[in-house]
Design a protein around this motif. Structure first.
Motif, PDB file in Angstrom:
ATOM      1  N   LEU A 185      39.350  33.775  38.186  1.00  0.00           N
ATOM      2  CA  LEU A 185      38.787  34.322  39.421  1.00  0.00           C
ATOM      3  C   LEU A 185      37.955  35.571  39.135  1.00  0.00           C
ATOM      4  O   LEU A 185      36.847  35.741  39.671  1.00  0.00           O
ATOM      5  N   SER A 186      38.494  36.445  38.291  1.00  0.00           N
ATOM      6  CA  SER A 186      37.790  37.696  38.022  1.00  0.00           C
ATOM      7  C   SER A 186      36.486  37.453  37.272  1.00  0.00           C
ATOM      8  O   SER A 186      35.473  38.133  37.518  1.00  0.00           O
ATOM      9  N   ARG A 187      36.474  36.469  36.387  1.00  0.00           N
ATOM     10  CA  ARG A 187      35.233  36.160  35.664  1.00  0.00           C
ATOM     11  C   ARG A 187      34.171  35.595  36.619  1.00  0.00           C
ATOM     12  O   ARG A 187      32.968  35.847  36.439  1.00  0.00           O
ATOM     13  N   HIS A 192      29.073  37.088  39.581  1.00  0.00           N
ATOM     14  CA  HIS A 192      28.302  37.415  40.782  1.00  0.00           C
ATOM     15  C   HIS A 192      28.170  38.913  41.019  1.00  0.00           C
ATOM     16  O   HIS A 192      27.937  39.356  42.136  1.00  0.00           O
ATOM     17  N   GLY A 193      28.320  39.724  39.949  1.00  0.00           N
ATOM     18  CA  GLY A 193      27.921  41.117  40.013  1.00  0.00           C
ATOM     19  C   GLY A 193      29.009  42.164  40.055  1.00  0.00           C
ATOM     20  O   GLY A 193      28.718  43.365  39.985  1.00  0.00           O
ATOM     21  N   LEU A 194      30.287  41.773  40.167  1.00  0.00           N
ATOM     22  CA  LEU A 194      31.363  42.762  40.176  1.00  0.00           C
ATOM     23  C   LEU A 194      31.695  43.207  38.756  1.00  0.00           C
ATOM     24  O   LEU A 194      31.459  42.472  37.799  1.00  0.00           O
ATOM     25  N   LYS A 196      34.414  43.858  35.789  1.00  0.00           N
ATOM     26  CA  LYS A 196      35.629  43.095  35.465  1.00  0.00           C
ATOM     27  C   LYS A 196      36.857  43.792  36.042  1.00  0.00           C
ATOM     28  O   LYS A 196      37.783  43.120  36.526  1.00  0.00           O
ATOM     29  N   ALA A 197      36.899  45.109  35.988  1.00  0.00           N
ATOM     30  CA  ALA A 197      38.058  45.836  36.505  1.00  0.00           C
ATOM     31  C   ALA A 197      38.227  45.605  38.003  1.00  0.00           C
ATOM     32  O   ALA A 197      39.336  45.336  38.490  1.00  0.00           O
ATOM     33  N   ALA A 198      37.120  45.723  38.741  1.00  0.00           N
ATOM     34  CA  ALA A 198      37.193  45.527  40.189  1.00  0.00           C
ATOM     35  C   ALA A 198      37.558  44.081  40.529  1.00  0.00           C
ATOM     36  O   ALA A 198      38.400  43.818  41.393  1.00  0.00           O
ATOM     37  N   ALA A 199      36.951  43.143  39.835  1.00  0.00           N
ATOM     38  CA  ALA A 199      37.204  41.729  40.106  1.00  0.00           C
ATOM     39  C   ALA A 199      38.652  41.359  39.796  1.00  0.00           C
ATOM     40  O   ALA A 199      39.285  40.599  40.541  1.00  0.00           O
ATOM     41  N   THR A 200      39.194  41.909  38.721  1.00  0.00           N
ATOM     42  CA  THR A 200      40.582  41.616  38.351  1.00  0.00           C
ATOM     43  C   THR A 200      41.551  42.188  39.376  1.00  0.00           C
ATOM     44  O   THR A 200      42.520  41.524  39.771  1.00  0.00           O
TER      45      THR A 200
END
Length: 265
Positions: A185-187, A192-194, A196-200
């Motif tokens: 999900l985080s990848r 799409h621009g986030l 990695k820390a925020a997406a995770t």
């Protein structure tokens, strides 16, 4: 109550960490020993638990003895401590995968109260899932006390031993699969621009909250899916794309492979 751990590997350390965080047990109530002095002495210094000089000393001094060794050394260890396991005053808890109650009784004593368990590593944060099965000698308050140790660091389910391999796949191995899902999900978020820390963080919180919804709802997971999915909406589009790529089939095949390997060991 004194709890002794014979074997101080990753799972034993997770259980001890969880007990110290989630219960009123003092570090001095927990005794440990293993074949690797550097491991158990370092862990004792870190946590304040009592490092002892031998497996026999752990068994002699503890009210509850947790067998947390690898399967290949369980037999000699139980032979070493058998004389210290008084069935009138001791309870043996095993977290050794693949070691049946019948075999435990043969090695440790047919009169001994024994609880066979399979915890997962989430016990370290009080969110574990543990399968339990007691022999006929473990009853009443002693049984409640033994099971409560694992309820205090998560949840327990009583299962027939024949289902332990399936439980191991669903609860023991699945954290790795959930981590894999979160990372996927985080990848996608990074794509799409986030960052990695925020997406995770977003993905992990969403998974945690969704799991809590399942546990606290009378709906089955598919019912909750319907609540999230608007007709003709983006969630439905995503679900259909995942299923077209074989999402559910890949999950079931992963569990099948895990169970097959567990049964082969």
């Amino acid at each position: 109550m004194k709890i002794g751990f014979i074997g101080v590997g990753g799972m034993a350390q997770a259980i001890v960490t969880g007990l110290l965080k989630q219960t009123q047990l003092a570090p001095s109530d927990i005794l440990i020993h293993s074949a690797h002095a550097s491991t158990y002495e370092t862990f004792a210094k870190k946590t304040g638990v009592t490092a002892t000089g031998s497996n026999a000393e752990v068994a002699k001094t503890s009210d509850v003895v947790v067998l947390a060794v690898t399967p290949n050394v369980a037999t000699p260890v139980l032979q070493e401590i058998r004389d210290q396991l008084d069935p009138k005053t001791k309870t043996l808890i095993s977290i050794v995968a693949g070691l049946s109650l019948e075999r435990l009784e043969e090695l440790a004593g047919y009169d001994l109260p024994i609880l066979r368990t399979l915890p997962n590593l989430n016990v370290a944060i009080g969110a574990g899932m543990t399968a339990v099965h007691a022999n006929e000698n473990l009853t009443g308050e002693a049984k409640e006390q033994a099971v409560k140790l694992f309820d205090d660091i998560g949840s327990t389910v009583t299962l027939p031993e024949a289902d332990f391999a399936t439980f191991s796949a669903l609860a023991g191995s699945s954290p790795a699969y959930v981590y894999f899902f979160i990372d996927s999900l985080s990848r996608a978020g990074v794509k799409h621009g986030l960052t990695k820390a925020a997406a995770t963080k977003i993905a992990a919180q969403a998974v945690m909250g969704s799991a809590e919804m399942v546990l606290n709802s009378d709906e089955n997971p598919f019912g909750l899916i319907d609540q999230v999915s608007s007709p003709g909406g983006s969630t439905v589009a995503g679900l259909l794309a995942m299923e077209e790529a074989g999402f559910m089939t890949s999950v079931v095949k992963g569990i099948d492979a895990t169970i097959d390997r567990n049964n082969a060991e």
